[in-house]
Design a protein around this motif. Structure first.
Motif, PDB file in Angstrom:
ATOM      1  N   MET A   1       0.814  -1.215   0.000  1.00 54.14           N
ATOM      2  CA  MET A   1       0.000   0.000   0.000  1.00 54.14           C
ATOM      3  C   MET A   1       0.846   1.261   0.000  1.00 54.14           C
ATOM      4  SD  MET A   1      -2.961  -1.036   2.680  1.00 54.14           S
ATOM      5  CE  MET A   1      -3.854   0.492   2.463  1.00 54.14           C
ATOM      6  N   THR A   2       2.149   1.125  -0.030  1.00 50.45           N
ATOM      7  CA  THR A   2       2.995   2.308  -0.049  1.00 50.45           C
ATOM      8  C   THR A   2       3.200   2.801  -1.457  1.00 50.45           C
ATOM      9  OG1 THR A   2       4.968   0.929  -0.148  1.00 50.45           O
ATOM     10  CG2 THR A   2       4.238   1.661   2.035  1.00 50.45           C
ATOM     11  N   SER A   3       3.436   4.116  -1.576  1.00 49.02           N
ATOM     12  CA  SER A   3       3.743   4.724  -2.863  1.00 49.02           C
ATOM     13  C   SER A   3       5.246   4.761  -3.037  1.00 49.02           C
ATOM     14  CB  SER A   3       3.186   6.154  -2.911  1.00 49.02           C
ATOM     15  OG  SER A   3       3.794   6.881  -3.930  1.00 49.02           O
ATOM     16  N   ALA A  85     -12.092  -7.613   5.042  1.00 53.95           N
ATOM     17  CA  ALA A  85     -11.118  -7.103   4.072  1.00 53.95           C
ATOM     18  C   ALA A  85      -9.735  -7.285   4.666  1.00 53.95           C
ATOM     19  CB  ALA A  85     -11.378  -5.629   3.784  1.00 53.95           C
ATOM     20  N   THR A  86      -8.827  -7.820   3.881  1.00 56.19           N
ATOM     21  CA  THR A  86      -7.449  -7.995   4.346  1.00 56.19           C
ATOM     22  C   THR A  86      -6.527  -7.171   3.469  1.00 56.19           C
ATOM     23  OG1 THR A  86      -7.900 -10.245   5.117  1.00 56.19           O
ATOM     24  CG2 THR A  86      -5.598  -9.640   4.789  1.00 56.19           C
ATOM     25  N   VAL A  87      -5.718  -6.321   4.101  1.00 56.41           N
ATOM     26  CA  VAL A  87      -4.793  -5.451   3.373  1.00 56.41           C
ATOM     27  C   VAL A  87      -3.408  -5.549   3.992  1.00 56.41           C
ATOM     28  CG1 VAL A  87      -6.603  -3.807   2.696  1.00 56.41           C
ATOM     29  CG2 VAL A  87      -5.339  -3.444   4.825  1.00 56.41           C
ATOM     30  N   GLY A  92       3.896  -2.781   6.138  1.00 54.54           N
ATOM     31  CA  GLY A  92       4.102  -4.171   5.757  1.00 54.54           C
ATOM     32  C   GLY A  92       3.320  -5.171   6.566  1.00 54.54           C
ATOM     33  N   ARG A  93       2.400  -4.723   7.414  1.00 47.61           N
ATOM     34  CA  ARG A  93       1.606  -5.640   8.221  1.00 47.61           C
ATOM     35  C   ARG A  93       0.365  -6.089   7.451  1.00 47.61           C
ATOM     36  NH1 ARG A  93       3.367  -1.984  12.127  1.00 47.61           N
ATOM     37  NH2 ARG A  93       4.363  -2.922  13.954  1.00 47.61           N
ATOM     38  N   ALA A  94       0.029  -7.347   7.563  1.00 48.53           N
ATOM     39  CA  ALA A  94      -1.235  -7.850   7.029  1.00 48.53           C
ATOM     40  C   ALA A  94      -2.304  -7.596   8.093  1.00 48.53           C
ATOM     41  CB  ALA A  94      -1.138  -9.336   6.717  1.00 48.53           C
ATOM     42  N   VAL A  95      -3.326  -6.851   7.725  1.00 46.75           N
ATOM     43  CA  VAL A  95      -4.368  -6.480   8.682  1.00 46.75           C
ATOM     44  C   VAL A  95      -5.719  -6.950   8.147  1.00 46.75           C
ATOM     45  CG1 VAL A  95      -5.447  -4.608   9.984  1.00 46.75           C
ATOM     46  CG2 VAL A  95      -3.047  -4.413   9.279  1.00 46.75           C
ATOM     47  N   GLU A  96      -6.473  -7.648   8.988  1.00 47.47           N
ATOM     48  CA  GLU A  96      -7.820  -8.064   8.613  1.00 47.47           C
ATOM     49  C   GLU A  96      -8.830  -7.155   9.301  1.00 47.47           C
ATOM     50  OE1 GLU A  96     -10.165 -12.227   8.130  1.00 47.47           O
ATOM     51  OE2 GLU A  96      -9.543 -11.743  10.190  1.00 47.47           O
ATOM     52  N   ALA A 184      -8.242  -3.230  14.938  1.00 50.72           N
ATOM     53  CA  ALA A 184      -7.562  -3.342  13.648  1.00 50.72           C
ATOM     54  C   ALA A 184      -6.973  -1.978  13.315  1.00 50.72           C
ATOM     55  CB  ALA A 184      -8.540  -3.779  12.566  1.00 50.72           C
ATOM     56  N   VAL A 185      -5.650  -1.875  13.324  1.00 52.75           N
ATOM     57  CA  VAL A 185      -4.960  -0.614  13.051  1.00 52.75           C
ATOM     58  C   VAL A 185      -4.317  -0.705  11.664  1.00 52.75           C
ATOM     59  CG1 VAL A 185      -3.152   0.982  13.771  1.00 52.75           C
ATOM     60  CG2 VAL A 185      -4.523  -0.225  15.495  1.00 52.75           C
ATOM     61  N   VAL A 186      -4.732   0.173  10.770  1.00 55.30           N
ATOM     62  CA  VAL A 186      -4.203   0.192   9.406  1.00 55.30           C
ATOM     63  C   VAL A 186      -3.400   1.477   9.220  1.00 55.30           C
ATOM     64  CG1 VAL A 186      -4.742   0.158   6.949  1.00 55.30           C
ATOM     65  CG2 VAL A 186      -6.188  -1.095   8.570  1.00 55.30           C
ATOM     66  N   VAL A 187      -2.118   1.327   8.929  1.00 55.33           N
ATOM     67  CA  VAL A 187      -1.253   2.477   8.673  1.00 55.33           C
ATOM     68  C   VAL A 187      -1.184   2.692   7.165  1.00 55.33           C
ATOM     69  CG1 VAL A 187       1.063   3.444   8.944  1.00 55.33           C
ATOM     70  CG2 VAL A 187       0.092   1.981  10.736  1.00 55.33           C
TER      71      VAL A 187
END
Length: 380
Positions: A1-3, A85-87, A92-96, A184-187
């Motif tokens: 998910m990084t640019s 949803a899993t991202v 670099g963490r897999a988060v559900e 669920a923490v999404v960075v």
């Protein structure tokens, strides 16, 4: 998910510079509906209809850039989130993510929250950061303290099911504490630029299970920014030598902080978007670094672009010129030419990017006539 254009050192520099903003002036950004600003009588006027300055490089006096509205328009798509949803997030963490009924979007610019509202999920937002100050967020509790430091206790009290954040806000130990508590923490990516808003929208939409809404919002933003760019192109001087030379100056007088924002700071993309010459990039200034008198004189800006609270923190234009004597050796200092814009708006690239571009263009190329200072009352 990084640019590929979002290395962590840029995020860290942005966090440092903007955190100083609110650490010194904590609480200055409050969520409230925008009212007509006498400093911007033409805030909603098309750029082509404005009375342009004869020479934007020689205009004198300060002006303010204002958004016509502080509302964030939601997409028309109301498709229900597809969960789980899993991202893989920006660290670099897999988060559900299994539940988006209680969303906490926090960063240093309010951009993540604006994007969530733009995706039509504003009703699920349960809290905000200090920079989230647009319509509809007035009653949301603030979960940051000491400027933009995460308050773990305040966050846990809200029981969010998902928190969206980035590396401009921390500390990271608090983010881990929240993960340990089952949140669920999404960075997401920390890069904020006028030309990368679609990337951020896609990241957030994926995490919330609303990819279709994200596609609609990203497409709308692309159209809006393209339209704003076309409007700007119609008022920018044709000759490059006639285009105003802009420099983004970040100041916090109480902390004696003076930064120049240069290439890859985000401010450069905004200056490019309004057809100005980014003089910090021209002199090789990378990222965000403490200002030097030598750099100011070498840059020779015609216009200083600043945050409104930053300008106020040094006592306005008079105080700025007094504190930074080197400005007298620049056209901007000689002409007292400063354009300011609200701290929570100027670098908040997201759903309102096109509006920010238009607002800054109005202030640069068609500044409102200066308001006369009130006549002092005679001494008793």
């Amino acid at each position: 998910m990084t640019s590929p254009r979002s290395p962590l050192h840029r995020a860290g520099a942005l966090a440092l510079a903007l955190a100083l903003s609110v650490a010194v002036l904590t609480g200055c950004a409050t969520a409230s509906a925008k009212t007509a600003d006498p400093a911007c009588p033409d805030a909603d006027a098309p750029l082509a209809s404005l009375a342009l300055a004869a020479d934007p490089r020689a205009t004198t006096g300060p002006s303010t850039a204002c958004l016509a509205s502080d509302e964030v328009e939601a997409v028309s798509d109301t498709t229900a989130p597809v969960l789980p949803a899993t991202v893989t997030d920006a660290e670099g963490r897999a988060v559900e993510i299994t539940d988006v009924s209680r969303i906490l979007p926090v960063d240093i610019s309010g951009t993540i929250a604006a994007t969530v509202f733009g995706l039509g999920l504003g009703d699920a937002v349960v809290g905000r950061d200090s920079s989230t100050a647009f319509a509809g967020t007035e009653d949301l509790p603030v979960v940051t303290k000491s400027g933009h430091t995460l308050n773990a206790e305040a966050i846990l009290e809200l029981a969010p099911t998902v928190m969206l954040t980035d590396t401009t806000i921390g500390p990271k130990e608090v983010r881990q504490q929240l993960r340990d508590a089952g949140i669920a923490v999404v960075v997401v990516s920390s890069e904020r630029r006028a030309d990368t808003t679609g990337v951020l929208v896609a990241e957030i939409a994926a995490a919330l299970g609303v990819a279709d809404r994200g596609a609609e919002l990203a497409n709308r933003l692309a159209r809006d920014v393209a339209a704003a760019s076309a409007e700007v192109a119609g008022i920018v001087p044709a000759a490059a030598s006639d285009r105003p030379r802009l420099l983004f100056l970040y100041v916090r007088g109480s902390a004696n902080v003076y930064y120049i924002f240069g290439r890859d700071s985000g401010a450069d993309s905004l200056i490019d978007a309004v057809g100005g010459v980014d003089v910090a990039t021209e002199i090789g200034w990378e990222g965000m670094k403490p200002m030097t008198a030598e750099a100011l004189v070498a840059a020779q800006p015609d216009v200083l672009v600043m945050m409104t609270d930053g300008l106020a923190s040094v006592g306005g234009v008079d105080g700025l010129l007094e504190r930074i004597p080197a400005l007298a050796q620049t056209p901007a200092g000689e002409h007292r030419r400063v354009v300011d814009m609200a701290d929570a708006e100027i670098l908040s690239f997201g759903p309102r990017t096109a509006d920010v571009i238009r607002a800054l263009a109005r202030a640069v190329y068609a500044p409102a006539p200066a308001t006369a200072s009130p006549t002092p009352a005679p001494a008793p």
